[in-house]
Scaffold this motif. Structure first.
Motif, short mmCIF file in Angstrom:
data_model
loop_
_atom_site.label_atom_id
_atom_site.label_comp_id
_atom_site.label_asym_id
_atom_site.label_seq_id
_atom_site.Cartn_x
_atom_site.Cartn_y
_atom_site.Cartn_z
N ASN A 121 0.96 -0.92 0.10
CA ASN A 121 0.03 -0.13 0.33
C ASN A 121 0.97 1.22 -0.08
OD1 ASN A 121 -1.71 2.01 0.27
ND2 ASN A 121 -2.69 0.90 2.19
N ILE A 122 0.84 2.24 -1.17
CA ILE A 122 2.11 2.81 -1.25
C ILE A 122 0.97 4.14 -1.63
CG2 ILE A 122 3.73 3.80 -2.99
CD1 ILE A 122 4.43 0.92 -1.76
N GLY A 123 1.44 5.28 -0.43
CA GLY A 123 0.66 6.66 0.13
C GLY A 123 2.08 7.57 0.22
N LYS A 124 1.74 8.34 0.51
CA LYS A 124 2.27 10.01 1.07
C LYS A 124 4.32 10.11 0.56
CE LYS A 124 3.33 14.64 2.47
NZ LYS A 124 3.46 15.21 3.50
N GLN A 125 4.78 9.88 -0.07
CA GLN A 125 6.28 9.70 -0.86
C GLN A 125 6.91 10.44 -0.70
OE1 GLN A 125 8.45 6.74 -3.89
NE2 GLN A 125 5.45 6.60 -4.45
N PRO A 126 8.75 10.43 -0.15
CA PRO A 126 9.27 11.35 0.15
C PRO A 126 9.97 11.79 -1.09
CG PRO A 126 10.15 9.38 1.14
CD PRO A 126 9.19 9.19 0.69
N ASN A 127 10.25 13.67 -1.43
CA ASN A 127 10.54 14.10 -2.18
C ASN A 127 12.91 13.61 -1.84
OD1 ASN A 127 11.54 15.78 -4.34
ND2 ASN A 127 10.80 17.19 -3.53
N LEU A 128 13.20 12.60 -3.15
CA LEU A 128 14.42 12.68 -3.96
C LEU A 128 15.10 13.62 -4.63
CD1 LEU A 128 13.56 8.66 -3.42
CD2 LEU A 128 13.78 9.92 -1.44
N ASN A 129 13.87 14.06 -4.93
CA ASN A 129 14.58 15.29 -6.04
C ASN A 129 14.66 16.29 -5.69
OD1 ASN A 129 14.52 12.80 -8.28
ND2 ASN A 129 11.96 13.28 -8.13
N ARG A 130 14.82 16.63 -4.25
CA ARG A 130 15.10 18.11 -3.80
C ARG A 130 16.52 18.08 -3.78
NH1 ARG A 130 12.20 17.85 2.14
NH2 ARG A 130 12.92 16.01 1.69
N LYS A 131 17.85 17.23 -3.50
CA LYS A 131 18.54 17.78 -3.82
C LYS A 131 19.48 16.23 -4.25
CE LYS A 131 19.70 17.34 1.18
NZ LYS A 131 20.26 17.85 2.37
N PRO A 132 20.92 16.65 -4.73
CA PRO A 132 21.55 15.13 -4.95
C PRO A 132 21.66 14.51 -3.26
CG PRO A 132 22.18 17.02 -5.98
CD PRO A 132 21.60 18.00 -5.14
N ILE A 133 21.47 12.96 -4.23
CA ILE A 133 22.16 11.97 -2.79
C ILE A 133 23.03 11.34 -2.84
CG2 ILE A 133 20.46 13.10 -0.87
CD1 ILE A 133 17.98 11.29 -1.95
N LEU A 134 23.73 10.88 -2.03
CA LEU A 134 23.98 9.55 -2.50
C LEU A 134 23.13 8.67 -2.48
CD1 LEU A 134 28.03 10.51 -0.86
CD2 LEU A 134 26.34 10.31 -3.65
N THR A 135 22.62 8.09 -0.99
CA THR A 135 22.00 7.46 -0.80
C THR A 135 20.13 7.29 -0.55
OG1 THR A 135 22.36 7.23 1.43
CG2 THR A 135 23.79 6.24 0.21
N ASN A 136 19.62 6.77 -0.83
CA ASN A 136 17.96 7.68 -0.87
C ASN A 136 16.85 6.45 -0.12
OD1 ASN A 136 17.43 6.15 -2.57
ND2 ASN A 136 17.26 7.78 -3.82
N HIS A 137 18.01 5.01 0.01
CA HIS A 137 17.18 3.57 0.35
C HIS A 137 18.16 2.96 1.62
CE1 HIS A 137 14.26 1.16 0.60
NE2 HIS A 137 14.76 -0.04 -0.56
#
Length: 258
Positions: A121-137
């Motif tokens: 069940n997928i709802g509101k997701q984090p905004n991962l495009n706000r800034k460059p990041i090395l890891t997001n998971h």
């Protein structure tokens, strides 16, 4: 027995560990034999709401947090990868597995071919495009001398190390890149220890037959899904035995508004 004796003796933390021990007891009743079996049944319980208030769980960044006990957010019915992984990691550690929370980011589109039995069940997701990041998971790496896999309960996936810093989906397509530095932070381990662990696992993985591993995972998934379907009554008992723990955690987190 709660391993971290420095934690506060608050009711929500006591309830959290009670839930973990009841989960371990359930796994023992089901006679789960290895880390993959624990991962799969945990994931089944997670996405079917057996850890959550109102028997409902949704992937959502709109969640509640208690520092040091991120897995508690699951009891409120909402969470993201860190919450899922923290609870699974704690369960593995209580079962004496050598467990590491692994920080990563996909570097090739990921497609899994064996997760259709469990609906997310997928709802509101984090905004991962706000800034460059090395890891997001984040996922969990387990060393059990049998299945040294990286487990992803959020996406219901299982990965094999293909280098010291990359891993591929075992059944399906896709690749993730691992940050050893961020893994050090999440796992609270020394950098050299983590580096050596990844090196040793990769050296073993190089000699293994990936096609045989795919067959094993496919067969185990079929068996475990059937086992879960046959034990719905036991899972309902498990939920009823945990409902007071779940309510206590959910109510306390929402009161704190963290």
């Amino acid at each position: 027995m709660i391993r971290n004796q420095q934690i506060k003796n608050s009711q929500e933390i006591i309830s959290y560990y009670n839930l973990i021990y009841k989960t371990i007891n359930l796994f023992e009743r089901l006679k789960l034999n290895d880390s993959f079996e624990i991962f799969y049944v945990f994931t089944y319980l997670l996405w079917n709401g057996y850890f959550s208030i109102d028997r409902s769980y949704q992937f959502s960044s709109d969640r509640y947090l208690l520092d040091g006990f991120f897995g508690m957010s699951i009891m409120t019915g909402k969470g993201v990868c860190l919450n899922n992984v923290e609870l699974l990691d704690q369960i593995f550690k209580e079962l004496d597995y050598d467990s590491y929370i692994v920080a990563n980011k996909k570097i090739k589109p990921i497609h899994n071919e064996y997760n259709s039995y469990i609906n997310r069940n997928i709802g509101k997701q984090p905004n991962l495009n706000r800034k460059p990041i090395l890891t997001n998971h984040c996922c969990v790496l387990i060393r059990d001398n049998k299945y040294d896999y990286i487990y992803d309960p959020t996406n219901i996936m299982c990965f094999n190390l293909t280098s010291k810093k990359t891993a591929d989906v075992i059944i399906g397509e896709g690749k993730i890149k691992i940050s050893l530095f961020d893994t050090k932070i999440l796992s609270s381990r020394k950098y050299n220890e983590i580096k050596e662990v990844f090196k040793q696992i990769y050296l073993v993985k190089k000699e293994q037959n990936i096609e045989e591993e795919k067959t094993i995972i496919e067969e185990k998934t079929e068996h475990l899904n059937k086992m879960c379907e046959e034990n719905i009554f036991l899972f309902e008992e498990f939920y009823k035995s945990n409902i007071n723990n779940i309510k206590t955690i959910s109510n306390q987190l929402q009161k704190k508004k963290i």
